[in-house]
Design a protein around this motif. Structure first.
Motif, PDB file in Angstrom:
ATOM      1  N   ILE A   1       0.830  -1.205   0.000  1.00  0.00           N
ATOM      2  CA  ILE A   1       0.000   0.000   0.000  1.00  0.00           C
ATOM      3  C   ILE A   1       0.869   1.263   0.000  1.00  0.00           C
ATOM      4  N   ALA A   2       2.019   1.214   0.668  1.00  0.00           N
ATOM      5  CA  ALA A   2       2.928   2.359   0.684  1.00  0.00           C
ATOM      6  C   ALA A   2       3.486   2.604  -0.710  1.00  0.00           C
ATOM      7  N   SER A   3       3.850   1.537  -1.398  1.00  0.00           N
ATOM      8  CA  SER A   3       4.352   1.658  -2.767  1.00  0.00           C
ATOM      9  C   SER A   3       3.277   2.221  -3.693  1.00  0.00           C
ATOM     10  N   ASN A   4       2.038   1.810  -3.464  1.00  0.00           N
ATOM     11  CA  ASN A   4       0.926   2.324  -4.273  1.00  0.00           C
ATOM     12  C   ASN A   4       0.729   3.827  -4.054  1.00  0.00           C
ATOM     13  N   PHE A   5       0.767   4.245  -2.799  1.00  0.00           N
ATOM     14  CA  PHE A   5       0.644   5.680  -2.506  1.00  0.00           C
ATOM     15  C   PHE A   5       1.770   6.462  -3.191  1.00  0.00           C
ATOM     16  N   GLN A   6       2.978   5.904  -3.128  1.00  0.00           N
ATOM     17  CA  GLN A   6       4.121   6.579  -3.752  1.00  0.00           C
ATOM     18  C   GLN A   6       3.918   6.723  -5.259  1.00  0.00           C
ATOM     19  N   SER A   7       3.406   5.686  -5.900  1.00  0.00           N
ATOM     20  CA  SER A   7       3.154   5.731  -7.340  1.00  0.00           C
ATOM     21  C   SER A   7       2.117   6.792  -7.688  1.00  0.00           C
ATOM     22  N   ILE A   8       1.071   6.881  -6.881  1.00  0.00           N
ATOM     23  CA  ILE A   8       0.022   7.874  -7.109  1.00  0.00           C
ATOM     24  C   ILE A   8       0.584   9.285  -6.981  1.00  0.00           C
ATOM     25  N   ILE A   9       1.426   9.508  -5.976  1.00  0.00           N
ATOM     26  CA  ILE A   9       2.022  10.827  -5.773  1.00  0.00           C
ATOM     27  C   ILE A   9       2.948  11.185  -6.932  1.00  0.00           C
ATOM     28  N   SER A  10       3.754  10.240  -7.376  1.00  0.00           N
ATOM     29  CA  SER A  10       4.648  10.485  -8.506  1.00  0.00           C
ATOM     30  C   SER A  10       3.852  10.784  -9.776  1.00  0.00           C
ATOM     31  N   PHE A  11       2.756  10.082  -9.960  1.00  0.00           N
ATOM     32  CA  PHE A  11       1.878  10.269 -11.112  1.00  0.00           C
ATOM     33  C   PHE A  11       1.291  11.680 -11.129  1.00  0.00           C
ATOM     34  N   ASN A  12       1.099  12.266  -9.952  1.00  0.00           N
ATOM     35  CA  ASN A  12       0.436  13.558  -9.820  1.00  0.00           C
ATOM     36  C   ASN A  12       1.404  14.706  -9.519  1.00  0.00           C
ATOM     37  N   ARG A  13       2.632  14.581  -9.971  1.00  0.00           N
ATOM     38  CA  ARG A  13       3.589  15.665  -9.799  1.00  0.00           C
ATOM     39  C   ARG A  13       3.182  16.874 -10.623  1.00  0.00           C
ATOM     40  N   GLY A  14       3.615  18.055 -10.194  1.00  0.00           N
ATOM     41  CA  GLY A  14       3.350  19.280 -10.937  1.00  0.00           C
ATOM     42  C   GLY A  14       2.162  20.053 -10.399  1.00  0.00           C
ATOM     43  N   ALA A  15       2.205  21.380 -10.575  1.00  0.00           N
ATOM     44  CA  ALA A  15       1.154  22.253 -10.036  1.00  0.00           C
ATOM     45  C   ALA A  15      -0.217  21.934 -10.618  1.00  0.00           C
ATOM     46  N   HIS A  16      -0.266  21.458 -11.873  1.00  0.00           N
ATOM     47  CA  HIS A  16      -1.551  21.155 -12.498  1.00  0.00           C
ATOM     48  C   HIS A  16      -2.249  19.972 -11.822  1.00  0.00           C
ATOM     49  N   ASN A  17      -1.510  19.229 -10.995  1.00  0.00           N
ATOM     50  CA  ASN A  17      -2.097  18.100 -10.277  1.00  0.00           C
ATOM     51  C   ASN A  17      -2.246  18.357  -8.776  1.00  0.00           C
ATOM     52  N   ASP A  18      -2.149  19.624  -8.368  1.00  0.00           N
ATOM     53  CA  ASP A  18      -2.261  19.944  -6.940  1.00  0.00           C
ATOM     54  C   ASP A  18      -3.582  19.466  -6.349  1.00  0.00           C
ATOM     55  N   ARG A  19      -4.648  19.550  -7.125  1.00  0.00           N
ATOM     56  CA  ARG A  19      -5.953  19.113  -6.612  1.00  0.00           C
ATOM     57  C   ARG A  19      -5.911  17.648  -6.189  1.00  0.00           C
ATOM     58  N   ASN A  20      -5.257  16.820  -6.991  1.00  0.00           N
ATOM     59  CA  ASN A  20      -5.155  15.400  -6.643  1.00  0.00           C
ATOM     60  C   ASN A  20      -4.248  15.181  -5.435  1.00  0.00           C
ATOM     61  N   LYS A  21      -3.176  15.975  -5.334  1.00  0.00           N
ATOM     62  CA  LYS A  21      -2.309  15.849  -4.159  1.00  0.00           C
ATOM     63  C   LYS A  21      -3.062  16.261  -2.894  1.00  0.00           C
ATOM     64  N   HIS A  22      -3.892  17.307  -2.999  1.00  0.00           N
ATOM     65  CA  HIS A  22      -4.718  17.689  -1.854  1.00  0.00           C
ATOM     66  C   HIS A  22      -5.660  16.552  -1.464  1.00  0.00           C
ATOM     67  N   ARG A  23      -6.155  15.838  -2.473  1.00  0.00           N
ATOM     68  CA  ARG A  23      -7.038  14.695  -2.208  1.00  0.00           C
ATOM     69  C   ARG A  23      -6.281  13.600  -1.455  1.00  0.00           C
ATOM     70  N   VAL A  24      -5.038  13.337  -1.851  1.00  0.00           N
ATOM     71  CA  VAL A  24      -4.227  12.346  -1.144  1.00  0.00           C
ATOM     72  C   VAL A  24      -4.028  12.759   0.312  1.00  0.00           C
ATOM     73  N   VAL A  25      -3.673  14.030   0.529  1.00  0.00           N
ATOM     74  CA  VAL A  25      -3.472  14.543   1.889  1.00  0.00           C
ATOM     75  C   VAL A  25      -4.742  14.372   2.720  1.00  0.00           C
ATOM     76  N   GLU A  26      -5.871  14.728   2.136  1.00  0.00           N
ATOM     77  CA  GLU A  26      -7.140  14.644   2.859  1.00  0.00           C
ATOM     78  C   GLU A  26      -7.472  13.204   3.261  1.00  0.00           C
ATOM     79  N   LEU A  27      -7.373  12.283   2.302  1.00  0.00           N
ATOM     80  CA  LEU A  27      -7.733  10.883   2.581  1.00  0.00           C
ATOM     81  C   LEU A  27      -6.775  10.259   3.593  1.00  0.00           C
TER      82      LEU A  27
END
Length: 316
Positions: free
Chosen positions: A155-181
């Motif tokens: 699960i940790a590796s999966n979270f890391q992959s999701i974060i790497s996938f969402n790099r960049g300011a255009h993906n901040d909304r998704n990173k905020h979603r990760v932080v929230e969950l």
């Protein structure tokens, strides 16, 4: 207003912010305070801190997590000094290797500076804010697993992959979603599953690209250095090429989306290596930038290769 800014690249930075959010969400003292969650890289950190502190209404608190200290950050000392005089409480939680003189100066400039290389940043944050919280414990455990590469939790590796996938300011909304969950302990949310499904093709294609474009530099007496690149986090690339070339002594991964470079090695001091390029990090893993990496598409410049060879020779 409270501003939290964290390293956007990995689970340790995002997990640190999730623990901070979890703490702030339940704090009765700041119920009506505006809270802003920002993300930074080593390239834009100075610019973002300057923007936060160089305004009429500065935050009452600035919380920095999982950002080490590069030489180029010294310009921020005057900003911290001024912000402190204006009533801004600055807290910095880290685990990267930082020179003692810089540590002492930061401790004198800001309210709280904690740096412990034996813990990941999420563990440092957890121990400061929520030391007896089960969800924060889990976040810190997963963050340590990816940052120290113990690879105990899928699960940790999966979270890391999701974060790497969402790099960049255009993906901040998704990173905020990760932080929230993460802050809610909702580790099995269906949104994570949908993200993993979306990134599956990207991860497979870029991983294959990285392995197919790996270059081996045979540098005597040090040994082989493997370099590769892809539209993928540099740390992920070093992990991939290390698996394919386990005999090599050092691995360099270039995230071609942002020209950010990670070096991983058990045979040279990666932090000292990265400092040659005004970068920094850990002894076994560090990051840096280089002005002109590629001559043409997928062709490394001779200046880049030459500088790698030159600096590696210092460790031979």
């Amino acid at each position: 207003m409270i501003v939290s800014i964290t390293h956007e690249h990995d689970l340790d930075g995002i997990g640190s912010q999730a623990i901070i959010k979890r703490h702030l969400d339940v704090s009765s003292e700041i119920q009506k305070t505006e809270i802003i969650y920002n993300f930074a890289t080593y390239v834009d950190f100075v610019e973002k801190i300057q923007a936060i502190l160089d305004i009429d209404k500065i935050p009452s608190q600035l919380i920095i997590s999982d950002i080490g200290f590069n030489d180029s950050f010294e310009v921020l000392f005057s900003y911290f000094e001024t912000a402190k005089k204006r009533g801004c409480k600055i807290l910095w939680f880290d685990h990267h290797i930082v020179d003692d003189l810089i540590k002492d100066r930061l401790k004198n400039l800001i309210h709280t500076y904690i740096n412990d290389p034996e813990r990941c940043a999420a563990e440092v944050v957890r121990d400061y804010y929520l030391p007896n919280d089960f969800i924060s414990d889990s976040i810190a455990k997963f963050a340590r697993d990816t940052d120290f590469r113990t690879e105990l939790f899928e699960i940790a590796s999966n979270f890391q992959s999701i974060i790497s996938f969402n790099r960049g300011a255009h993906n901040d909304r998704n990173k905020h979603r990760v932080v929230e969950l993460l802050s809610q302990g909702d580790f099995e949310n269906k949104w994570f599953s949908s993200q993993l499904e979306s990134l599956k093709k990207w991860l497979a294609e870029e991983s294959s690209f990285a392995l197919g474009h790996a270059i081996i530099l045979s540098l005597e007496p040090f040994g082989d250095v493997v370099i590769s690149w892809a539209k993928l986090g540099g740390g992920k690339i070093t992990k991939l090429i290390k698996q394919k070339f386990p005999h090599a002594k050092a691995f360099i991964g270039i995230d071609s989306r942002y020209n950010e470079i990670i070096i991983h090695s058990d045979f040279l001091n990666c932090r000292e290596f990265a400092k040659e390029f005004e970068g920094g990090g850990h002894k076994e893993r560090a990051g840096f930038k280089y002005q002109h990496i590629f001559d043409n598409t997928n062709v490394l410049t001779q200046s880049f290769i030459g500088n790698i060879k030159k600096i590696v020779s210092k460790f031979s």
